[in-house]
Scaffold this active site. Structure first.
Site, PDB file in Angstrom:
ATOM      1  N   HIS A  36       0.727  -1.636   0.000  1.00 40.82           N
ATOM      2  CA  HIS A  36      -0.557  -0.113   0.062  1.00 40.82           C
ATOM      3  C   HIS A  36       0.557   1.321  -0.052  1.00 40.82           C
ATOM      4  CE1 HIS A  36      -4.425  -1.487   1.328  1.00 40.82           C
ATOM      5  NE2 HIS A  36      -3.654  -2.574   0.402  1.00 40.82           N
TER       6      HIS A  36
ATOM      7  N   PRO B 134      -3.900   0.807  18.973  1.00 37.36           N
ATOM      8  CA  PRO B 134      -3.134   0.219  17.703  1.00 37.36           C
ATOM      9  C   PRO B 134      -3.429   0.964  16.801  1.00 37.36           C
ATOM     10  CG  PRO B 134      -5.214  -0.172  19.161  1.00 37.36           C
ATOM     11  CD  PRO B 134      -5.015   0.100  19.153  1.00 37.36           C
TER      12      PRO B 134
ATOM     13  N   LYS C 213       0.977   0.274  15.329  1.00 43.04           N
ATOM     14  CA  LYS C 213       2.270   0.007  15.187  1.00 43.04           C
ATOM     15  C   LYS C 213       2.788  -1.692  16.622  1.00 43.04           C
ATOM     16  CE  LYS C 213       4.233   3.283  12.957  1.00 43.04           C
ATOM     17  NZ  LYS C 213       4.622   3.008  12.163  1.00 43.04           N
TER      18      LYS C 213
HETATM   19  P1  FAD Z   1       2.197 -11.755  21.020  1.00 39.30           P
HETATM   20  O1  FAD Z   1       1.954 -11.158  20.423  1.00 39.30           O
HETATM   21  O2  FAD Z   1       1.407 -11.008  22.687  1.00 39.30           O
HETATM   22  O3  FAD Z   1       2.916 -12.922  22.338  1.00 39.30           O
HETATM   23  C1  FAD Z   1       3.038 -13.281  22.991  1.00 39.30           C
HETATM   24  C2  FAD Z   1       3.053 -15.227  23.220  1.00 39.30           C
HETATM   25  O4  FAD Z   1       2.993 -15.184  24.639  1.00 39.30           O
HETATM   26  C3  FAD Z   1       1.961 -15.329  23.098  1.00 39.30           C
HETATM   27  O5  FAD Z   1       2.123 -16.393  22.010  1.00 39.30           O
HETATM   28  C4  FAD Z   1       1.582 -15.942  24.475  1.00 39.30           C
HETATM   29  O6  FAD Z   1      -0.020 -16.867  24.792  1.00 39.30           O
HETATM   30  C5  FAD Z   1       2.671 -15.919  24.974  1.00 39.30           C
HETATM   31  N1  FAD Z   1       2.893 -16.176  26.940  1.00 39.30           N
HETATM   32  C6  FAD Z   1       2.729 -15.309  27.705  1.00 39.30           C
HETATM   33  N2  FAD Z   1       2.421 -15.640  28.821  1.00 39.30           N
HETATM   34  C7  FAD Z   1       3.433 -17.093  28.928  1.00 39.30           C
HETATM   35  C8  FAD Z   1       3.714 -17.423  29.517  1.00 39.30           C
HETATM   36  N3  FAD Z   1       3.926 -17.018  31.065  1.00 39.30           N
HETATM   37  N4  FAD Z   1       4.430 -18.398  28.786  1.00 39.30           N
HETATM   38  C9  FAD Z   1       4.744 -18.866  27.688  1.00 39.30           C
HETATM   39  N5  FAD Z   1       4.402 -18.145  27.284  1.00 39.30           N
HETATM   40  C10 FAD Z   1       3.636 -16.927  27.406  1.00 39.30           C
HETATM   41  N6  FAD Z   1       0.227  -3.908  15.294  1.00 39.30           N
HETATM   42  C11 FAD Z   1       1.055  -3.911  14.195  1.00 39.30           C
HETATM   43  O7  FAD Z   1       2.127  -3.613  13.920  1.00 39.30           O
HETATM   44  N7  FAD Z   1      -0.025  -3.115  13.271  1.00 39.30           N
HETATM   45  C12 FAD Z   1      -1.057  -3.635  13.703  1.00 39.30           C
HETATM   46  O8  FAD Z   1      -1.648  -3.125  13.007  1.00 39.30           O
HETATM   47  C13 FAD Z   1      -1.380  -4.009  14.591  1.00 39.30           C
HETATM   48  N8  FAD Z   1      -3.061  -3.890  14.854  1.00 39.30           N
HETATM   49  C14 FAD Z   1      -3.327  -4.540  16.246  1.00 39.30           C
HETATM   50  C15 FAD Z   1      -5.352  -4.336  16.470  1.00 39.30           C
HETATM   51  C16 FAD Z   1      -5.563  -5.733  17.302  1.00 39.30           C
HETATM   52  C17 FAD Z   1      -7.054  -5.707  17.613  1.00 39.30           C
HETATM   53  C18 FAD Z   1      -4.312  -5.990  18.323  1.00 39.30           C
HETATM   54  C19 FAD Z   1      -4.912  -7.055  19.316  1.00 39.30           C
HETATM   55  C20 FAD Z   1      -3.444  -6.102  18.477  1.00 39.30           C
HETATM   56  C21 FAD Z   1      -2.760  -4.619  16.877  1.00 39.30           C
HETATM   57  N9  FAD Z   1      -1.441  -4.871  17.051  1.00 39.30           N
HETATM   58  C22 FAD Z   1      -0.875  -4.129  15.857  1.00 39.30           C
HETATM   59  C23 FAD Z   1      -1.106  -4.957  18.484  1.00 39.30           C
HETATM   60  C24 FAD Z   1      -0.181  -6.374  18.052  1.00 39.30           C
HETATM   61  O9  FAD Z   1      -0.749  -7.836  18.083  1.00 39.30           O
HETATM   62  C25 FAD Z   1       1.093  -6.877  18.962  1.00 39.30           C
HETATM   63  O10 FAD Z   1       2.399  -5.471  19.581  1.00 39.30           O
HETATM   64  C26 FAD Z   1       2.147  -8.079  18.794  1.00 39.30           C
HETATM   65  O11 FAD Z   1       0.539  -8.833  18.877  1.00 39.30           O
HETATM   66  C27 FAD Z   1       3.946  -7.906  19.696  1.00 39.30           C
HETATM   67  O12 FAD Z   1       3.886  -9.208  19.566  1.00 39.30           O
HETATM   68  P2  FAD Z   1       4.478  -9.838  20.386  1.00 39.30           P
HETATM   69  O13 FAD Z   1       5.402 -11.502  19.852  1.00 39.30           O
HETATM   70  O14 FAD Z   1       5.638  -9.295  21.771  1.00 39.30           O
HETATM   71  O15 FAD Z   1       3.567 -10.547  21.665  1.00 39.30           O
HETATM   72  C1  DHB Z   2      -4.802  -3.087  11.336  1.00 40.02           C
HETATM   73  C2  DHB Z   2      -5.450  -2.520  12.587  1.00 40.02           C
HETATM   74  C3  DHB Z   2      -5.129  -1.262  13.213  1.00 40.02           C
HETATM   75  O1  DHB Z   2      -4.995  -1.015  14.102  1.00 40.02           O
HETATM   76  C4  DHB Z   2      -4.483  -0.516  11.881  1.00 40.02           C
HETATM   77  O2  DHB Z   2      -4.162   0.880  12.548  1.00 40.02           O
HETATM   78  C5  DHB Z   2      -3.905  -1.130  11.210  1.00 40.02           C
HETATM   79  C6  DHB Z   2      -5.406  -1.431  10.301  1.00 40.02           C
HETATM   80  C7  DHB Z   2      -5.178  -4.517  10.788  1.00 40.02           C
HETATM   81  O3  DHB Z   2      -5.840  -5.342  10.998  1.00 40.02           O
HETATM   82  O4  DHB Z   2      -5.831  -4.046   9.354  1.00 40.02           O
END
Ligand code: FAD
Ligand code: DHB
Length: 393
Positions: A75, A295, A299
């Site tokens: 995009h 969100p 980021k």
């Molecule tokens: P997580 O993905 O949370 O992974 C952590 C893992 O650790 C999980 O699998 C969990 O089960 C595991 N865990 C937890 N506790 C334990 C334990 N005690 N022992 C072992 N394992 C454990 N970000 C973007 O960049 N762009 C977007 O467009 C965006 N949109 C979003 C929309 C929504 C609706 C949401 C909810 C989030 C969005 N985010 C977005 C944020 C993004 O999803 C998170 O920042 C991302 O998942 C972070 O990754 P992580 O690996 O740090 O954590």
């Molecule tokens: C999506 C999520 C976001 O938080 C955003 O700012 C843009 C797109 C997505 O899930 O596609």
């Protein structure tokens, strides 16, 4: 008790933990990834969808970019929509860069496939993780799997277990500072089998609140609506969701949403959070374990990938050259980017949501800011360069 040894114990198989394992593997460093939930669960968890151009490069360089390049949607801009008008922010013209639409669970699937293919240890459904010896050179991770207690001796622990994980609690309360802001609203998100009604993402502000039109593929739409933090999904049958999205996304030139069966519906709370520092002894936090952004700026996943990019380089420097300089600077280096992104995510959130404290002044100021953005290339440049992502240092 079963005892094993590895160089880096990685807690959590989200984007942060899995990418760290992959980056270390490519540098010949061993790791074990421990995940609390099942493979099916992490591979189907619909969350983020936007990859900054540098996240695309990081995944590509890690050898897991082939499917993303084939199936991801490149995009070159987004649309801001308010008062029934559309205003395009042209990332290509303003920054020469683009973003990639590719679901987080697809990134996770690609990383798991690479790990399984290389026969590297990745344990699902483990319980009761406990850390010890973090201030020594030989930390230990104890956990339960299939009814047995296991011990993992290691050189470092990477806490990649997300916001609700346990690793952050091992930072001593007296040695860390927490920064937090909780927002008075949430997002109701849906995934629907409907062709996206726009080629690019649409961020809309309406009298009723924020709405976002996003997508996953030419046949799958992802949409969000601002709602109450304690919103009850029972009050949102599918027809009401579509009606409210149509109201908030309506334009004076007759925009019409494409609808289809809703496959998934959930409510996500909104929070800004940072812990400083992100490390203690031989424990290093990365991703949501250390910070959360609302969100709106898309980021969270990008920050998680950027953290482990920095952490992997620091660990390589330790194991290959015996230098701990990068490890010592890990937190400082990540926090520099994190606070830039915190500011941007807070700003996008404030720009595009109705706050329950809004008065007439706030509403006029918010409209003035949107109009300024719509008319000023300088204002658009600022949004665009932050959205495509600040450079990796
Ligand atoms: P997580 O993905 O949370 O992974 C952590 C893992 O650790 C999980 O699998 C969990 O089960 C595991 N865990 C937890 N506790 C334990 C334990 N005690 N022992 C072992 N394992 C454990 N970000 C973007 O960049 N762009 C977007 O467009 C965006 N949109 C979003 C929309 C929504 C609706 C949401 C909810 C989030 C969005 N985010 C977005 C944020 C993004 O999803 C998170 O920042 C991302 O998942 C972070 O990754 P992580 O690996 O740090 O954590
Ligand atoms: C999506 C999520 C976001 O938080 C955003 O700012 C843009 C797109 C997505 O899930 O596609």
């Amino acid at each position: 008790m079963n005892a094993q040894r590895t160089q880096v114990a990685i807690i959590g198989a989200g984007p942060a933990g899995l990418l760290l394992g992959q980056l270390l593997h490519r540098e010949g460093i061993d790791s074990v990834v421990l995940e609390a939930t099942s493979r099916a669960h992490v591979e189907s968890r619909v969350r983020a969808g936007v990859l900054e151009h540098q996240s695309v490069d990081i995944l590509q360089a890690a050898g897991v970019g082939a499917r993303m390049r084939r199936e991801g949607l490149l995009h070159h801009g987004i649309e801001l929509r308010f008062q029934g008008s559309r205003h395009r922010i042209d990332f290509g013209a303003l920054t020469g860069k683009s973003v990639m639409i590719y679901g987080q669970h697809e990134v996770v699937k690609d990383l798991i496939a690479a790990r399984v293919q290389a026969a590297l240890p990745l344990l699902f459904e483990i319980r009761d993780v406990q850390l010890s010896g973090l201030e020594s050179s030989a930390p230990r991770v104890q956990f339960r799997a299939e009814g047995q207690t296991h011990a993992l001796e290691c050189d470092f622990v990477a806490g990649c277990d997300g916001f609700h994980g346990i690793c952050r609690s091992y930072l001593p309360a007296s040695g860390v500072k927490l920064f937090e802001r909780v927002y008075p609203f949430a997002w109701l998100g849906i995934l629907a089998a409907a062709p996206p009604a726009s080629q690019e993402l649409v961020y809309a502000l309406h009298e009723h609140g924020f709405a976002l039109l996003s997508m996953r593929s030419p046949t799958l739409s992802r949409l969000y609506l601002q709602c109450a933090p304690d919103e009850d999904l029972d009050g949102w049958p599918d027809e009401r969701v579509w009606e409210e999205l149509q109201v908030r996304l309506a334009t004076r030139d007759g925009f019409s949403l494409t609808t289809g069966p809703i496959q998934q519906k959930s409510v996500t709370a909104m929070r800004s959070f940072v812990v400083e520092p992100m490390q203690w002894g031989r424990l290093f936090l990365a991703g949501d374990a250390a910070h959360i952004v609302p969100p709106t700026g898309a980021k969270g996943m990008n920050l998680a990938l950027a953290d482990v990019h920095v952490l992997a380089r620091a660990l390589v420097s330790h194991f290959r050259y015996g230098s701990d300089d990068l490890l010592r600077r890990y937190s400082e280096q990540c926090l520099h980017r994190i606070w830039k992104v915190q500011r941007f995510s807070w700003w996008m959130t404030a720009l595009l949501h109705r706050f329950d404290t809004d008065n007439d002044f706030d509403r006029r100021r918010q409209t003035a800011e949107l109009e300024y953005l719509a008319s000023s290339p300088a204002a658009q440049q600022s949004l665009a360069e932050n959205y495509v992502g600040p450079p990796l240092e």
